[in-house]
Each structure stands twice: as structure tokens, then as C-alpha cells.
Write a protein that holds these residues in place. Structure first.
Motif, PDB file in Angstrom:
ATOM      1  N   LEU A  89      25.091 -70.485 -12.158  1.00 18.23           N
ATOM      2  CA  LEU A  89      24.011 -70.824 -13.002  1.00 18.23           C
ATOM      3  C   LEU A  89      22.650 -71.226 -12.685  1.00 18.23           C
ATOM      4  N   GLY A  90      22.396 -71.501 -11.471  1.00 21.09           N
ATOM      5  CA  GLY A  90      21.097 -72.289 -10.736  1.00 21.09           C
ATOM      6  C   GLY A  90      20.916 -73.454 -11.427  1.00 21.09           C
ATOM      7  N   LEU A  91      20.022 -73.950 -12.021  1.00 23.22           N
ATOM      8  CA  LEU A  91      19.782 -75.265 -12.348  1.00 23.22           C
ATOM      9  C   LEU A  91      20.117 -75.176 -14.097  1.00 23.22           C
ATOM     10  N   GLN A  92      20.822 -74.121 -14.580  1.00 18.52           N
ATOM     11  CA  GLN A  92      21.180 -74.405 -15.954  1.00 18.52           C
ATOM     12  C   GLN A  92      22.290 -75.071 -15.890  1.00 18.52           C
ATOM     13  N   GLN A  93      22.703 -75.861 -17.368  1.00 15.34           N
ATOM     14  CA  GLN A  93      23.607 -76.480 -17.387  1.00 15.34           C
ATOM     15  C   GLN A  93      24.445 -76.130 -18.742  1.00 15.34           C
ATOM     16  N   LEU A  94      25.608 -76.616 -18.801  1.00 13.79           N
ATOM     17  CA  LEU A  94      26.437 -76.486 -20.085  1.00 13.79           C
ATOM     18  C   LEU A  94      26.319 -77.524 -20.952  1.00 13.79           C
ATOM     19  N   TRP A  95      26.010 -77.021 -22.600  1.00 12.87           N
ATOM     20  CA  TRP A  95      25.861 -78.075 -23.535  1.00 12.87           C
ATOM     21  C   TRP A  95      27.180 -78.684 -23.986  1.00 12.87           C
ATOM     22  N   PRO A  96      27.257 -79.822 -23.684  1.00  9.93           N
ATOM     23  CA  PRO A  96      28.811 -80.292 -23.863  1.00  9.93           C
ATOM     24  C   PRO A  96      29.196 -80.630 -25.368  1.00  9.93           C
ATOM     25  N   VAL A  97      28.401 -80.216 -26.359  1.00 11.18           N
ATOM     26  CA  VAL A  97      28.874 -80.527 -27.831  1.00 11.18           C
ATOM     27  C   VAL A  97      28.906 -79.407 -28.482  1.00 11.18           C
ATOM     28  N   SER A  98      29.341 -79.168 -29.745  1.00  7.48           N
ATOM     29  CA  SER A  98      29.518 -78.211 -30.475  1.00  7.48           C
ATOM     30  C   SER A  98      28.169 -77.859 -31.385  1.00  7.48           C
ATOM     31  N   MET A  99      27.542 -78.822 -31.805  1.00 10.18           N
ATOM     32  CA  MET A  99      26.165 -78.283 -32.459  1.00 10.18           C
ATOM     33  C   MET A  99      25.011 -77.967 -31.435  1.00 10.18           C
ATOM     34  N   SER A 460      22.195 -86.217 -21.311  1.00  9.74           N
ATOM     35  CA  SER A 460      22.571 -87.054 -20.017  1.00  9.74           C
ATOM     36  C   SER A 460      24.121 -86.527 -19.733  1.00  9.74           C
ATOM     37  N   LEU A 461      24.649 -86.232 -20.732  1.00  7.59           N
ATOM     38  CA  LEU A 461      26.059 -85.765 -20.662  1.00  7.59           C
ATOM     39  C   LEU A 461      26.162 -84.413 -19.646  1.00  7.59           C
ATOM     40  N   ALA A 462      25.273 -83.545 -20.178  1.00 10.48           N
ATOM     41  CA  ALA A 462      25.182 -82.315 -19.582  1.00 10.48           C
ATOM     42  C   ALA A 462      24.903 -82.383 -18.134  1.00 10.48           C
ATOM     43  N   LYS A 463      23.934 -83.099 -17.446  1.00  7.49           N
ATOM     44  CA  LYS A 463      23.557 -83.288 -16.313  1.00  7.49           C
ATOM     45  C   LYS A 463      24.702 -83.957 -15.562  1.00  7.49           C
ATOM     46  N   ASP A 464      25.571 -84.926 -16.091  1.00  4.92           N
ATOM     47  CA  ASP A 464      26.557 -85.469 -15.352  1.00  4.92           C
ATOM     48  C   ASP A 464      27.725 -84.256 -15.222  1.00  4.92           C
ATOM     49  N   TYR A 465      28.008 -83.613 -16.187  1.00  6.11           N
ATOM     50  CA  TYR A 465      29.065 -82.494 -15.958  1.00  6.11           C
ATOM     51  C   TYR A 465      28.618 -81.490 -15.055  1.00  6.11           C
ATOM     52  N   TYR A 466      27.279 -81.194 -15.072  1.00  9.34           N
ATOM     53  CA  TYR A 466      26.757 -80.174 -14.003  1.00  9.34           C
ATOM     54  C   TYR A 466      26.939 -80.821 -12.690  1.00  9.34           C
ATOM     55  N   HIS A 467      26.780 -81.885 -12.265  1.00  4.72           N
ATOM     56  CA  HIS A 467      27.044 -82.357 -11.120  1.00  4.72           C
ATOM     57  C   HIS A 467      28.486 -82.543 -10.714  1.00  4.72           C
TER      58      HIS A 467
END
Length: 523
Positions: A89-99, A460-467
Motif C-alpha cells: 500500500l505504499g504509505l497508505q494505512q488501514l482505518w482501524p474503526v467502523s465509521m 494514531s492507531l492506524a499508524k501504529d498498526y501500519y508499522h
């Protein structure tokens, strides 16, 4: 029924449960905005890949596991799929919540593109119809689906203990519908424990009318103090047009009759949209349901389809094979949206629904089901909240304490010499006694303690999970298998496109004919 299983043979039969998970996740840019580019080619074809696909939008990934008996293997598989995907995904991350994350102009949300084959065009047009009907914003809400079935050995024990008035196949289907009825009576338990969307970004409801008494936090966060799952509220994944369907869960036959009527029922509201306007299709048809997949329900009866079959045709052919739980928010405290304690609780909960007597539902029952769920979605953590149990008002906590007592018997049977199910049950019992320990309670505690916006916390969560996912160890063999699956899916899509010579309008006509669907149909 549990008495039949209180022995070594019964425990072994119970332990043979099979599970699969489908987790949806938006791709986002590092600034938290929705990714607008196409589905990454390195992940393969969203049309034909069995593990990595898209749902409504090019930006909405869906990760699908095979079926597993072992919970650890199930979650390892899901984690590996996340890890492989994040690395592409390159620098893209996954949004870790439903909304959803911040969305500017909803018209910019990219509808999923499945290519030029007739199958791909049908999938895209269905989603285009959803856009016209309900708006793009609702369609990028994420969730987790949990697929569940019990072992053949358990079915044999239960059937032998029955009066055998039905064939074994019919007994299995009717037993699964008993599970579904009990699940619907108790479905409020899942948003109470696992709801994780008590707050959202204010941009999500811009231009919408709502009676919800939101409070504000930070620059743009809206929340309800005791809410559990705004995803399941009127703001979320709901469909007012379907409220008049009254589809029955009292038997497989009644359910199929209702579904088949719904996909043929005209809608004056959707008729106004038009089906084909100035030469361009806007939706598959103007019925209440374009196709049966559009029926929104917190649980579905399912069977794996044969080539060309629609879901209802598969159920009519051979009965219910498994059920799909659809009332789960993404768990923001897990990098893959769900954890082992949730899976074990779901096992216990669904087995309880299966093994407990399940009377047929009537209009009074249905009204109570809807009212209880609505209360828990918006007020589930409110002290002293009462619910309707069989016509009597009881506190949510008292009802849960009673339910957990019944689940403890199952937990001991499943554990045998172990402790895992009893430990998971004890973990969630703490959330019964202290609502701050529910997932929604933990979300609100984090936001209020830090005094920050929901989007800031989620970024902040998305960044942590990305790494964490980029660093997750994938063996060369596992990585090579994912790369091969991606290549094979692209080749399969190319083959479909080369073979799609039928006019699309005729393809649609054939699809909606009474005969089975075209053999390459995948929705």
C-alpha cells in the motif's frame, strides 16, 4: 440439548466448530483522508481473488479467511493477509474503526471497479444503485462478519436426540433457523460488548437530519455518552425501505418466500431514480431489493453456492450450511479488527442460541427485538438501563448475568481440561459489571482522558498498526503464495473479460430470469 453433550463424545462434537472471518477496512492516506486511487494491482483482482477483494468502494478493502477449526490458525491467517496487503500500500494505512475517516465531497468516493466483463459490470452497477439509493457515505462504513457452523458429529448427536419427524437435512436447516431466532432476541448483547463506535467525525453527518442528542468533543467529534454502536444506528448501515418486508425467520421455507417476494417487490421511491436514464444504467432494477445481497440483516443463513447459483437458490437446493454474523463493529484495539476473546465468546453465544429452545417469532416479539437493539445501540452503557424480556422489564445487567451463567456450562464443556473459554467468558463478564470495560467504553475513556478528536485518536492507531503489520514476519513461502494468488486472480479476470461476449443488457435480463444465474456470476 446440552444434557446430550455432557460427556467426552459431546465435548469433542462441540469442539468441531468451523469459523471464517471477513474484515472490511478503508485505505487511507497518512493525513487520514480516504484513498482515492484504484485497488492496488499488487493485491490482485478484486473480482476473482478469494482472500483480498473490495466491498463498495475501490478504497474499501475486504480480507476473507478460509474456514478454520483452530482459532489461532484463523487469526494468524487473517493477520498474514493484512500484513501482505499493507506491504503493498505504499504509505497508505488501514482505518482501524467502523465509521469512516474524513470525507470531503461524497461524490468523490470511488465506486469499486471490477473490470469490463459482464460479471464485473454487474457488481459495479449494483454498487452504483446503492449510491443512488442510500448515498455513498453509508456504504463506506466498515464491519466484521463472522461465519460459523458446527460439526457433522454434533449434528448427528442432536439429530439422534430429536423426535426425527424431519429428515436430517431439514432438521439441520430448521435448527439453524432456531439459532437465528434466538440470536435476534439476544443480538443486543453484541453491540453492548463489542460495539466500538460511540463517537464519530462530525463530517460524517453533514447535511443529515438526526434526532440524536450528540455531545461534542475536540474540534469536530460527536458522541453519545452511553452509545455502543452508531454504526448500527439510523446513521449507519440501515435501510428504511426494507422495514415493510417483514421477512420471517420461522422456517427456511418462510424465509425464502419472503426473500423471493422482496426481490420482486416494486418500490415507488426507487422508481423515481430510474433504472436506465439517457442511456446510462443507474441501478439493476427499481425493486425494494436490487438483489438479495441488499437485504440488511444482523445475521444471515448461508450455503456455499455452486456455479451460477444465487444465495437463495443454494439454500433451497440443500438447506442451511452455516450462518453469517453481521452485527460486529471493527475492534479498534486489534490490528485485524477482532481478537481471540471475541471469537471464543461468539462460539459460546452462537452455541447457546443453537442449543436453547427457540419458539417462533410473532409481531410482539419482533417489536421487542427492535426496541431492545435500538436502546442498546444508543444507550447501552447507561446505568440501570432496562430491556424487554418476554414482556417484562429487566435491567440489561441482570439479563447478561443470567445469560453468562448459562454460557459458563458450555465454556466448561468446551474447555475440557483447559481454561481458554472460561477465561474469555470471565474477561467479558468484567464488561458486564463495568460498562467502561466494553469496547465502546474503552473508546470513550481514551477520547475523554486525552481530550482529543476521534479522528486524531484513530489516526494514531492506524499508524501504529501500519508499522506493526509491516514488521509482521511473513515467511518467503507465505509471501510467494500471496503473490501467486494475486497473479492468478488477474489472469482469471482477464479470461472472464475475454469470454464476455454477450450484450450486457441481455446478460442482466438472463440474470433476473427464473433460471439460475449466468455461470460466472459473483456478487
Amino acid at each position: 440439548m446440552i444434557g446430550l453433550l455432557d460427556n467426552e463424545q459431546g465435548s469433542a462434537a462441540l469442539a468441531g466448530m468451523q469459523r471464517g472471518i471477513e474484515r472490511e477496512a478503508l485505505r487511507i492516506e497518512p493525513n487520514g483522508h480516504l484513498a482515492m486511487d484504484k485497488h492496488p494491482k499488487a493485491l490482485g483482482s478484486a473480482l476473482t481473488h478469494s482472500r483480498i477483494t473490495t466491498d463498495y468502494s475501490e478504497s474499501l478493502l475486504e480480507f476473507i479467511t478460509p474456514v478454520y477449526q483452530d482459532i489461532s490458525a484463523l487469526l494468524t491467517d487473517l493477520t498474514q493477509t493484512h500484513a501482505f496487503s499493507v506491504r503493498h500500500l505504499g504509505l497508505q494505512q488501514l482505518w482501524p474503526v467502523s465509521m469512516p475517516c474524513y470525507v470531503g465531497d461524497v461524490a468523490d468516493i470511488p465506486i469499486a471497479d471490477y473490470g469490463s466483463s459482464n460479471t464485473g459490470q454487474l457488481k459495479r452497477l449494483y454498487r452504483k444503485g446503492l449510491t443512488y439509493r442510500y448515498g455513498a457515505q453509508m456504504q463506506i462504513i466498515s464491519g466484521v462478519h463472522f461465519n460459523f457452523s458446527v460439526s457433522d458429529a454434533l449434528w448427528e448427536l442432536l439429530y439422534q436426540g430429536s423426535d426425527k419427524r424431519l429428515s436430517k437435512g431439514d432438521f439441520i436447516s430448521e435448527s439453524y433457523f432456531g439459532l437465528i431466532r434466538n440470536y435476534r432476541r439476544l443480538v443486543w448483547v453484541l453491540p453492548y460488548l463489542f460495539g466500538a463506535s460511540p463517537a464519530l467525525c462530525g463530517s460524517f453527518i453533514k447535511g443529515q437530519q438526526t434526532d440524536l442528542a450528540f455531545e461534542k468533543l475536540g474540534k469536530g467529534t460527536l458522541y453519545l455518552p452511553y452509545a455502543t454502536s452508531l454504526r448500527m444506528s439510523d446513521l449507519g448501515y440501515t435501510n428504511k425501505e426494507q422495514e415493510r418486508l417483514n421477512i420471517s425467520y420461522n422456517s427456511l421455507a418462510e424465509y425464502l418466500e419472503g426473500i423471493n417476494a422482496a426481490i420482486k417487490m416494486p418500490s415507488a421511491h426507487f422508481e423515481k431514480i430510474g433504472v436506465k436514464v439517457e442511456g446510462e444504467f443507474r441501478q439493476l432494477n427499481a425493486n425494494v431489493l436490487q438483489i438479495e445481497n441488499e437485504f440488511y440483516s444482523p445475521i444471515r443463513a448461508k450455503r456455499v453456492t455452486l456455479a451460477g447459483e444465487k444465495p437463495s437458490q443454494a439454500l433451497a437446493r440443500a438447506g442451511v450450511e452455516y450462518i453469517e454474523v453481521r452485527a460486529l463493529d471493527v475492534n479498534p484495539f486489534s490490528p485485524v479488527g477482532i481478537d481471540a476473546d471475541q471469537v471464543r465468546f461468539l462460539d459460546l453465544f452462537l452455541l447457546h442460541c443453537l442449543l436453547t429452545p427457540s419458539p417462533k417469532s410473532d409481531a410482539t416479539d419482533e417489536a421487542a427485538i427492535g426496541a431492545n437493539l435500538s436502546k442498546v445501540i444508543t444507550r447501552g452503557r447507561e446505568p440501570g438501563l432496562t430491556l424487554n424480556r418476554g414482556g417484562e422489564q429487566v435491567t440489561l445487567q441482570a439479563w447478561l448475568e443470567s445469560l453468562f451463567g448459562e454460557l459458563s456450562t458450555l465454556a466448561k464443556l468446551l474447555d475440557g481440561e483447559g481454561q481458554a473459554y472460561q477465561d474469555s467468558l470471565a474477561h467479558w463478564l468484567e464488561a458486564v459489571r463495568d460498562p467502561a470495560k466494553t469496547l465502546s467504553g474503552r473508546v470513550m475513556s481514551a477520547l475523554l482522558a486525552e481530550g482529543i478528536d476521534h479522528s486524531q485518536w484513530v489516526k494514531s492507531l492506524a499508524k501504529d498498526y501500519y508499522h506493526a503489520l509491516r514488521d509482521y514476519p511473513l515467511t518467503p513461502e507465505v509471501e510467494a503464495a500471496y503473490e501467486a494468488a494475486a497473479e492468478q486472480s488477474l489472469a482469471a479476470q482477464a479470461k472472464l473479460e475475454a469470454e464476455s461476449v454477450q450484450d450486457f443488457e441481455q446478460y442482466l435480463a438472463d440474470y433476473f430470469a427464473e433460471a439460475p444465474a449466468p455461470v460466472d456470476q459473483v456478487v
